[in-house]
Each structure stands twice: as structure tokens, then as C-alpha cells.
Scaffold this active site. Structure first.
Site, short mmCIF file in Angstrom:
data_model
loop_
_atom_site.label_atom_id
_atom_site.label_comp_id
_atom_site.label_asym_id
_atom_site.label_seq_id
_atom_site.Cartn_x
_atom_site.Cartn_y
_atom_site.Cartn_z
N CYS A 94 0.82 -1.23 0.00
CA CYS A 94 0.00 0.00 0.00
C CYS A 94 0.85 1.27 0.00
CB CYS A 94 -0.95 -0.01 1.19
SG CYS A 94 -1.87 -1.55 1.32
N HIS A 105 -3.58 6.51 2.27
CA HIS A 105 -4.00 5.22 1.72
C HIS A 105 -5.38 4.90 2.31
CE1 HIS A 105 -4.57 1.10 0.95
NE2 HIS A 105 -4.20 0.69 2.15
N ASN A 127 -10.71 -0.73 -0.20
CA ASN A 127 -9.26 -0.66 -0.07
C ASN A 127 -8.64 -1.28 -1.32
OD1 ASN A 127 -6.56 -1.29 0.49
ND2 ASN A 127 -6.95 -1.70 2.65
#
Lengths: 345, 81
Positions: free
Chosen positions: A114, A254, A284
């Protein structure tokens, strides 16, 4: 004098199919609200069976190049941040280059989960600053649905597919990337892991039967790490630039989980009004989440010339990376296009 | 302010108005009785780390189940400093 590097244009791609909380709630015997309360997510996009990481990356990259008014032959480096590339080898970046007709330049994938997109921004901006090339295509692209155990509630409710891209290029001094912060704490590498499929545990009938080719996450450990590092890295980057939180217009973290973002913001007294959250409709998407969110706020007209933004990623490794950018309205004039549209309405 | 009082304050912060002081007895279980889900418990642990200048071990993260246990771990850590 070193050339300053900034973002000239952005793009994003989300697959058409969505997976809603309603569907997942039925699957796991919970309510849609239960999922929303724990994640802040209502739906995630899922790639079609024939779509792979490069397909999403190419669509996002095309849009970014168009918005940056950049022809394929101007690109001097391609970086694809991903943990779900088309193949172990070759790099997904090579496929992107071939399809887009980019010349024979350096193309490689960057594996930092990420944090990967911000790492790509740091590498790309330095390639420009040191004169290695003039423009760099940086993409974050993930098809996490292929690596998510859809019978595991805690994973299935979080992850979605998508891609975001930027074209980096030269900007006037005082604009572009002003400060960065990045790091990894490898002693905690097992916190987020796809155990099988690599040289440590090659794929076999046994590893597949044991679901070891899917991502595994220690939710508590990751939450605590992310809550600490999101604020710490953001504030460290701002400090490195000699600025204060008041100088920052937007923070784009993120998009891991709404609860993580809110807890981190509360801990560091970061105002939620400055924090971009688009999890609700997207979920996500690991390395793709920051460029997708950036593209969203840019096309919504929330970024203006001279604004200062912090992009901050955190995740597997466990790793983190932040970049402070002073926005320079690019030649593609996405912002001005939006303003024109607004004037006409 | 005692460790217990500080922890109670942090729990109220994490619970965002859903709990009263009266519920925060030492034997109260964070999950079952106070209704803190695993994410809220993780948030509480990070805030406690900040507040007391310590870092919980991986094992402690999994074993702290009540207010009393959390106070015990923190006090023993502070005593060892």
C-alpha cells in the site's frame, strides 16, 4: 540546479462490477451496517474475469497521459506499483509500455504494497531531478480480488480492484515534490502476507487447499501500526518541508479503512476536513488507492494551483511513505476544464 | 491522575460517548461488557502507549481483556522503567 518534479496529469480506472455490503452481509451472516461500521465501505469494484492488473493500469495510464498532454514517446520511465501483477515475471510495467507504445525505456514493477505508489513517486521524481529522464509514468494497480479469500469475512469486506496513474514531469522551482518520508519495519513483515506462491513456499495442491495463496493479515497489529504511522509520517514530512499543518490543504492517505484514518487523525489532531476519504464507494485498493483518490479530488476541483498536499501510504512490509506536493496546474489544465464547466452550468 | 483514571478517560474517548463512567469497573471486559470491538481496542492500546510512553508487546495486545489487566500491565511496565 536540480529539476523540480511534479504531477502533470492523473487518471483512474475502476472495474464496472461492484460487490456490495448487502451481498457480503448475506454471505457472512452479518448486516450491511455491521460491515460499514467496521470499514466505512459500502461497495468495492471487482475486476471482470478477463481483466488483469495491466488492463486496469493501461486504462488509468491512458487517461493520465491524456490529461498531462503527454505523448507515449515522451515517457522516459514506467513504474507500476503493485502486489497483484499479471505475472511473477515479466513486470506488469513492461506490458503497459508495450500496449501504450512507449519507447524502449526503463520499465519495472515496484513491490511495496500500500506504500508502493508513494515509493514510485519518490523514485520517479528523483529520476527527473537527476536528469535521467524528463517524464515518468507512475501507476498503482491492483486486482486484489484474485488474492482475497472470499470466504474470509475480515478480508472480503475490505479489498477491491482498481488503478490510478500520474505522469510526473518538470515543474517550476518551489512546486512539485517538496519533501518525502519513507521507511519499513521488516521485523513485522508477517503482519500482511501472501504466504505461498513465492520461493519460500512454492505453489502446490497443498498450499492452494490451505488458502495460502490468499492475503493474510493480523488485523490488530496492522491497525496499531497504521494508526501510529499515518500521522507520524505525515507530520514528519510537513516538518521536513519547513511547513506546518496550517499550510496543508489536503491529506490523501491510503484508503485502508475509515476507522484507521479517523483514529490516526484523532491521535495527531489532524482535521478530518482536510483528509480525503473515498472508501465508501471504492474500498481498499492497496497501491491504487492514493492515485485514485488524488484523481477524484482533482477532477472535483478540490485542488488549486499552489495548494500543498500530503500523500501518505502505509501497509505491507510493514512500510510507509509520504510525499508533500505543492501543486502546479499542469499543461493539461484539468482544473481549468472543471472551472470552465462550472461556469457554463 | 492514577493509571486507572487515565485509562478510563481514554476508553471514554474511544467509545465516543457510548459509555458512562459507572460502567468502567476494573473487572469490566473491554469487548463483551464495554462493547469495544477489536478495532476500538487497538485504538485504545495505541492511545495508552502514547499516554504512558510504552509499547505493548504482541502477546500483551492479545491478552489484555479487562480494564484491570490493562492497568496491571502498564503499572508493571512503568515500575520497570
Amino acid at each position: 540546479m536540480r529539476q523540480s518534479a511534479g504531477i502533470l496529469g492523473t487518471g483512474a480506472c475502476l472495474p464496472e462490477q461492484v460487490l456490495t455490503n448487502l451481498e457480503l452481509a448475506e454471505r457472512f451472516g452479518v448486516t450491511p451496517d455491521w460491515i460499514f461500521e467496521r470499514t466505512g465501505i459500502v461497495q468495492r469494484h471487482i475486476a471482470a474475469p478477463e481483466q488483469a492488473c495491466s488492463d486496469l493500469a493501461i486504462a488509468a495510464a491512458r487517461q493520465a497521459m491524456e490529461n498531462a498532454a503527454t505523448a507515449p514517446e515522451e515517457i522516459g520511465m514506467v513504474i507500476v506499483a503493485t502486489i497483484t501483477g499479471d505475472y511473477t515475471t515479466p513486470a506488469t510495467a513492461a506490458i503497459v509500455q508495450g500496449v501504450l507504445g512507449i519507447p524502449a525505456v526503463a520499465c519495472f514493477d515496484l513491490s511495496a504494497a500500500c506504500s508502493g505508489f508513494v515509493y514510485g513517486m519518490i523514485v520517479g521524481s528523483h529520476a527527473i531531478s537527476c536528469g535521467f529522464c524528463n517524464k515518468v509514468l507512475v501507476v498503482g494497480s491492483e486486482v486484489l480480488s484474485r488474492f482475497t479469500n472470499q470466504t474470509d469475512r475480515d478480508s472480503a469486506i475490505l479489498f477491491g480492484d482498481g488503478a490510478g496513474a500520474v505522469v510526473l514531469g518538470g515543474v517550476p522551482e518551489g512546486y512539485g515534490l517538496l519533501a518525502t518520508d519513507a521507511g519499513t519495519c521488516g521485523t513485522e513483515y508477517q503482519a500482511i502476507i501472501i504466504p505461498a506462491g513465492g520461493s519460500r513456499l512454492p505453489p502446490s495442491a497443498e498450499t492452494i487447499a490451505a488458502h495460502l495463496h490468499y492475503s493474510h493479515m493480523d488485523g490488530n497489529q496492522v491497525f496499531m501500526f497504521a494508526m501510529r504511522v499515518l500521522g507520524n509520517s505525515t507530520l514528519r514530512t510537513i516538518e521536513k518541508a519547513g511547513l506546518s499543518l496550517d499550510d496543508i490543504s489536503l491529506i490523501i492517505p491510503h484508503q485502508a479503512n475509515r476507522r484507521i484514518i479517523e483514529a490516526a487523525a484523532g491521535r495527531m489532531e489532524l482535521p478530518l476536513s482536510k483528509i480525503v476519504i473515498n472508501l465508501e464507494q471504492i474500498g481498499n485498493t492497496s497501491s491504487a488507492s492514493i492515485p485514485i483518490a488524488l484523481h477524484g479530488v482533482l477532477t472535483d476541483g478540490r485542488i488549486r494551483h499552489g495548494d500543498r498536499l500530503v500523500l501518505t501510504g502505509f501497509g505491507g512490509g510493514v512500510s510507509w511513505g509520504s510525499a508533500l506536493i505543492r501543486w502546479h496546474s499542469p499543461g493539461s489544465d484539468q482544473i481549468h476544464k472543471k472551472e470552465k464547466n462550472d461556469d457554463n452550468n | 491522575m492514577t493509571t486507572t483514571e487515565k485509562i478510563r478517560g481514554l476508553i471514554l474517548k474511544v467509545a465516543k460517548g457510548k459509555l458512562s463512567q459507572e460502567a468502567l469497573k476494573p473487572e469490566a471486559r473491554l469487548s463483551e461488557e464495554l462493547g469495544l470491538d477489536s478495532l476500538a481496542q487497538s485504538e485504545l492500546l495505541v492511545l495508552a502507549e502514547d499516554s504512558f510512553g510504552i509499547k505493548f508487546t504482541h502477546d500483551e495486545v492479545w491478552t489484555v481483556a479487562t480494564i484491570g489487566q490493562m492497568v496491571e500491565v502498564i503499572d508493571s511496565r512503568l515500575a520497570a522503567k
